[in-house]
Design an enzyme around this catalytic site. Structure first.
Site, PDB file in Angstrom:
ATOM      1  N   SER A   1      44.982  -2.623 -29.856  1.00  0.00           N
ATOM      2  CA  SER A   1      44.539  -1.877 -28.689  1.00  0.00           C
ATOM      3  C   SER A   1      45.259  -0.527 -28.588  1.00  0.00           C
ATOM      4  CB  SER A   1      44.760  -2.742 -27.441  1.00  0.00           C
ATOM      5  OG  SER A   1      44.283  -2.135 -26.281  1.00  0.00           O
TER       6      SER A   1
ATOM      7  N   ASP B   1      34.009  -7.110 -27.309  1.00  0.00           N
ATOM      8  CA  ASP B   1      35.238  -6.393 -26.949  1.00  0.00           C
ATOM      9  C   ASP B   1      34.920  -5.371 -25.860  1.00  0.00           C
ATOM     10  OD1 ASP B   1      37.538  -4.722 -26.883  1.00  0.00           O
ATOM     11  OD2 ASP B   1      38.005  -5.251 -28.955  1.00  0.00           O
TER      12      ASP B   1
ATOM     13  N   HIS C   1      38.743  -8.710 -26.747  1.00  0.00           N
ATOM     14  CA  HIS C   1      39.853  -7.783 -26.962  1.00  0.00           C
ATOM     15  C   HIS C   1      41.219  -8.469 -27.036  1.00  0.00           C
ATOM     16  CE1 HIS C   1      41.264  -3.646 -27.054  1.00  0.00           C
ATOM     17  NE2 HIS C   1      42.203  -3.940 -26.172  1.00  0.00           N
TER      18      HIS C   1
END
Length: 365
Positions: A136, A309, A341
């Protein structure tokens, strides 16, 4: 460290000071359970937004990437960005009383924190380069570092992006959309999400939770956690037994500017530096923030992404790979369409769907 040694692994804690005074904590697992020698294969793991080094290990020995890599023969280092609860420290400013402490976005984490930590790791281990795995925001900060400081490309054997974030036109996170497209007075937004530190009000979280939440014990718990409200969740991938430990470590803290910077990316459709508005002239000598130059990135990069995601949309990942040119050595779609995610960290099937692929790719370098 207590968590790591509890499972019989060696653990070290290190501290490093950035040029602008932030005191960062690094955690290290120098080798696996079945070895006493420190490997010359160094891997650096960098967490995402609202996360910390703990997220690489809290799922336990069989599922935590930190343990898995240590047992695969790697010297594992886990960084902590400024402002999270493990790096909430400064040589001059108090995060509880000094607003100056919080005047950073993920730009500073990529431009200052990451190079500082990587230099420390290479100096400590005596190695010329290392593997870098980001999740991320940990991918965003890698692109910032290697585009702003191209000399760091040589210090990276290969980089692996789990849920890559640069372009954000197609992200679907409801909380970030609220931040991005909020049109009311800024003090109202500040009262909802915090002024300097990201501390969303209970009312705000409850409001979003009502929209997202379905019945079910796990779902109700996750709906009260800011990290999952931003990033989404799949209850079937969540091991309920780790929730008490998870809630003790997450969310780990961030500056409001980190969220605002991502909000700006959604609106602008560009991958660029923080937009100070009328103050851009003072910061950049021009009215718009400059774009990050992806062509300056030469380290080998592998992108791992998934369909469900909320943060890393497939179209945006493909655009990123195209922008990286020859440096994008491959992009790999996770085979489970429901994978989201945070499943890269906490998903029950993360070892088979992600980590096995990651380890085989690392072996190429």
């Amino acid at each position: 460290p207590e968590l790591i040694t509890k499972y019989g692994y060696p653990a070290e804690e290190h501290h490093v000071v950035t040029p602008d005074g932030y005191i960062l904590t690094l955690h290290r697992i120098p080798h696996g359970k079945n070895s006493n020698t420190v490997s010359n294969k160094v891997v650096f793991l960098q967490h995402g937004l609202l996360c910390s080094s703990a997220d690489w290990i809290i799922t336990g020995v069989t599922h935590g990437l930190g343990y898995i890599l240590a047992d695969e023969g790697y010297d594992v280092w886990m960084g902590n960005a400024r402002g999270n609860k493990l790096s909430r420290n400064h040589t001059k400013w108090n995060p509880d009383t000094d607003a100056e402490f919080w005047q950073f976005s993920w730009h500073e984490i990529g431009a200052i924190d990451l190079p500082t930590m990587i230099d420390y790791v290479l100096e400590t281990t005596g190695q010329p380069n290392l593997y870098h795995v980001g999740h991320s925001q940990g991918t965003t900060t890698f692109y910032v570092m290697t585009s702003m400081h191209p000399e760091y490309n040589a210090k990276i054997k290969a980089h692996f992006s789990l849920a890559p974030i640069a372009y954000m036109n197609h992200m679907t996170s409801p909380l970030l959309h609220i931040v991005a497209f909020f049109t009311g007075p800024l003090d109202v937004l500040a009262s909802l999400i915090g002024i300097n530190e990201f501390l969303p009000s209970n009312d705000f979280m409850a409001m979003i939770g009502d929209v997202l939440c379905k019945d079910g014990d796990i779902t109700q718990i996750l709906c009260t956690n800011a990290l999952f409200v931003i990033c989404g969740f799949s209850p079937e991938e969540m091991n309920a037994t780790i929730l008490p430990v998870l809630m003790g470590h997450t969310p780990a803290g961030a500056s409001v500017k980190q969220l605002l910077h991502y909000g700006q990316e959604i609106v602008s459709g560009a991958f660029r530096q923080y937009d100070f508005g009328l103050d851009n002239w003072n910061h950049y000598g021009q009215s718009w923030p400059p774009n990050y130059d992806l062509s300056a990135i030469t380290a080998p990069i592998y992108l791992l992404y998934s369909h469900n995601d909320w943060m890393a949309g497939e179209v945006d990942v493909i655009r990123l790979c195209d922008g990286l040119g020859d440096s994008c050595k491959g992009r790999f779609l996770i085979s489970d369409d429901a994978f989201n995610h945070l499943d890269y960290l906490f998903g029950i099937r993360a070892p088979e769907l992600v980590y096995s692929k990651l380890i085989s790719l690392m072996a190429r370098h």
